[in-house]
Design a protein around this motif. Structure first.
Motif, PDB file in Angstrom:
ATOM      1  N   ILE A  32      -1.734  11.133   1.624  1.00  0.00           N
ATOM      2  CA  ILE A  32      -0.781  11.611   2.618  1.00  0.00           C
ATOM      3  C   ILE A  32       0.584  11.858   1.993  1.00  0.00           C
ATOM      4  O   ILE A  32       1.221  12.896   2.217  1.00  0.00           O
ATOM      5  N   LEU A  33       1.052  10.922   1.181  1.00  0.00           N
ATOM      6  CA  LEU A  33       2.383  11.036   0.591  1.00  0.00           C
ATOM      7  C   LEU A  33       2.427  12.095  -0.503  1.00  0.00           C
ATOM      8  O   LEU A  33       3.469  12.723  -0.711  1.00  0.00           O
ATOM      9  N   SER A  34       1.316  12.310  -1.187  1.00  0.00           N
ATOM     10  CA  SER A  34       1.266  13.378  -2.192  1.00  0.00           C
ATOM     11  C   SER A  34       1.439  14.737  -1.533  1.00  0.00           C
ATOM     12  O   SER A  34       2.166  15.608  -2.045  1.00  0.00           O
TER      13      SER A  34
ATOM     14  N   VAL B  45       2.702   6.564   7.657  1.00  0.00           N
ATOM     15  CA  VAL B  45       1.709   5.888   6.807  1.00  0.00           C
ATOM     16  C   VAL B  45       1.834   4.377   6.962  1.00  0.00           C
ATOM     17  O   VAL B  45       0.830   3.665   7.112  1.00  0.00           O
ATOM     18  N   TRP B  46       3.065   3.887   6.939  1.00  0.00           N
ATOM     19  CA  TRP B  46       3.326   2.444   7.070  1.00  0.00           C
ATOM     20  C   TRP B  46       2.755   1.899   8.375  1.00  0.00           C
ATOM     21  O   TRP B  46       2.040   0.890   8.386  1.00  0.00           O
ATOM     22  N   THR B  47       3.068   2.561   9.490  1.00  0.00           N
ATOM     23  CA  THR B  47       2.621   2.061  10.793  1.00  0.00           C
ATOM     24  C   THR B  47       1.116   2.221  10.970  1.00  0.00           C
ATOM     25  O   THR B  47       0.473   1.386  11.622  1.00  0.00           O
TER      26      THR B  47
ATOM     27  N   SER C   9       0.833  -1.215   0.000  1.00  0.00           N
ATOM     28  CA  SER C   9       0.000   0.000   0.000  1.00  0.00           C
ATOM     29  C   SER C   9       0.862   1.256   0.000  1.00  0.00           C
ATOM     30  O   SER C   9       0.586   2.209  -0.744  1.00  0.00           O
ATOM     31  N   THR C  10       1.895   1.272   0.836  1.00  0.00           N
ATOM     32  CA  THR C  10       2.763   2.449   0.914  1.00  0.00           C
ATOM     33  C   THR C  10       3.538   2.647  -0.377  1.00  0.00           C
ATOM     34  O   THR C  10       3.645   3.773  -0.882  1.00  0.00           O
ATOM     35  N   PHE C  11       4.080   1.557  -0.929  1.00  0.00           N
ATOM     36  CA  PHE C  11       4.839   1.670  -2.183  1.00  0.00           C
ATOM     37  C   PHE C  11       3.950   2.146  -3.325  1.00  0.00           C
ATOM     38  O   PHE C  11       4.315   3.075  -4.069  1.00  0.00           O
ATOM     39  N   LEU C  12       2.788   1.524  -3.483  1.00  0.00           N
ATOM     40  CA  LEU C  12       1.891   1.932  -4.571  1.00  0.00           C
ATOM     41  C   LEU C  12       1.379   3.347  -4.361  1.00  0.00           C
ATOM     42  O   LEU C  12       1.252   4.121  -5.313  1.00  0.00           O
ATOM     43  N   GLY C  13       1.074   3.716  -3.098  1.00  0.00           N
ATOM     44  CA  GLY C  13       0.624   5.069  -2.816  1.00  0.00           C
ATOM     45  C   GLY C  13       1.686   6.095  -3.152  1.00  0.00           C
ATOM     46  O   GLY C  13       1.385   7.159  -3.722  1.00  0.00           O
ATOM     47  N   LEU C  14       2.945   5.787  -2.814  1.00  0.00           N
ATOM     48  CA  LEU C  14       4.051   6.697  -3.136  1.00  0.00           C
ATOM     49  C   LEU C  14       4.255   6.798  -4.640  1.00  0.00           C
ATOM     50  O   LEU C  14       4.457   7.893  -5.187  1.00  0.00           O
ATOM     51  N   LEU C  15       4.179   5.653  -5.316  1.00  0.00           N
ATOM     52  CA  LEU C  15       4.357   5.643  -6.770  1.00  0.00           C
ATOM     53  C   LEU C  15       3.252   6.437  -7.460  1.00  0.00           C
ATOM     54  O   LEU C  15       3.526   7.267  -8.352  1.00  0.00           O
ATOM     55  N   VAL C  16       2.027   6.210  -7.068  1.00  0.00           N
ATOM     56  CA  VAL C  16       0.901   6.917  -7.681  1.00  0.00           C
ATOM     57  C   VAL C  16       0.975   8.413  -7.379  1.00  0.00           C
ATOM     58  O   VAL C  16       0.701   9.257  -8.246  1.00  0.00           O
TER      59      VAL C  16
END
Length: 326
Positions: free
Chosen positions: A214-216, A256-258, A121-128
């Motif tokens: 969040i990451l955006s 986000v991960w935790t 989820s974190t990787f895909l969210g960051l990538l997107v």
């Protein structure tokens, strides 16, 4: 009584009760317990000011104690008794539970969920988040990706049941298999071990939107000067992203991960709606549900184990969130 009237009465009583409590408690503190009179007037004022914050905190502390601390202590005590609750057996429920194959399977599956879902989820969210910021229609893409967050876990499970259906006329996976030449349908939810990952995909699909938002925001908060300096020094887009941007938002990534990890440890709906815990897909919450109505002692023991697992992750999350706020 009308719900509107009930709501108004609740608001009036609640607000009035709070105002009355703070007024009367301060009045008693200043006029009765520490009156600012005589030779000790200055000392009493200081004492009252030291006690006053605890008067304001007391309602919140009382509510937390009543609705959080007391149930935890009560659950632990209940887990030390037999299924009928009339015989103290100590840690008997725990020793029996840890030796049971069903608990071991649930614990292992939960471990897989904790490893795979937050990472994916974190990787895909960051990538997107990175890719959609470069698109003119990025906001539309973000809205579509975030949309699963508005769906309940049960609703999402029902949607994905159609995807995983063993009927090639309904299930996308079997339709693709038949298009590639397969002759027999395959029920992916009955594939031991791998069916856990098919269930995890549902939660990844839901949580990617949360991670993306969040990451955006974190990516947009990176100073442009650092990115421009890296480009001038000859860094390519991959180096800019992984060596300049990611390190600057690592705190947000960890939060986000935790946060997703804590959610994963409490997931129950997806497994219950998709497989009911069958085919070796049991996780700790669904394992607890199996005993909830037939062995209260065992169920509370499982609940206490889940709480102990969640607690360190939650504390770590709070600490990282505080670091982000500094």
């Amino acid at each position: 009584m009308s719900p509107i009237v009930q709501g108004l009465i609740t608001i009036i009583v609640g607000v009035g009760g709070c105002v009355g409590y703070f007024f009367l408690s301060n009045l008693v503190l200043d006029k009765v317990i520490f009156p600012p009179r005589g030779d000790d007037a200055g000392r009493n004022i200081n004492r009252a000011n030291m006690v006053r914050p605890w008067l304001f905190l007391f309602p919140a502390l009382f509510a937390l104690g009543l609705y959080l601390v007391y149930p935890v202590i009560g659950s632990f005590v209940r887990s030390l008794y037999n299924r009928s609750g009339d015989e103290f057996i100590g840690f008997g429920n725990y020793t029996t539970m840890f030796a049971e194959e069903g608990f071991q399977t649930a614990f292992f599956n939960n471990f897989l969920w904790v490893i795979f879902v937050p990472a994916a989820s974190t990787f895909l969210g960051l990538l997107v988040a990175q890719l959609t910021d470069r698109l003119s229609w990025g906001n539309i893409a973000k809205s579509l990706i975030f949309m699963p967050m508005a769906i309940s876990f049960v609703g999402a499970s029902l949607i994905w049941k159609f995807v995983y259906a063993n009927d090639p006329d309904v299930g996308i996976i079997n339709a693709i298999r038949f298009a590639l030449g397969a002759s027999e349908p395959l029920d992916v939810l009955q594939l031991s071990f791998w069916n856990n990952f098919f269930l995890m995909v549902i939660l990844v699909w839901i949580q990617t939107g949360f991670a993306m938002v969040i990451l955006s925001a974190a990516l947009r908060g990176i100073p442009e000067e650092t990115v421009e300096a890296a480009i001038i020094d000859g860094a390519n887009p991959f180096q800019v992203f992984f060596k300049i941007k990611v390190p600057q938002i690592m705190g947000t990534i960890v939060v986000v991960w935790t946060t997703i990890t804590i959610l994963v440890l409490k997931v129950f709906d997806i497994v219950y709606a998709m497989t009911g815990g069958n085919f070796d897909t049991e996780i700790l919450p669904s394992y607890m549900m199996d005993y909830m109505f037939r062995d209260d002692g065992r169920a509370t023991a499982v609940a206490f184990v889940i709480m102990i697992i969640v607690l360190p992750v939650m504390i770590w999350n709070i600490q990282n969130a505080r670091k982000e706020m500094r």
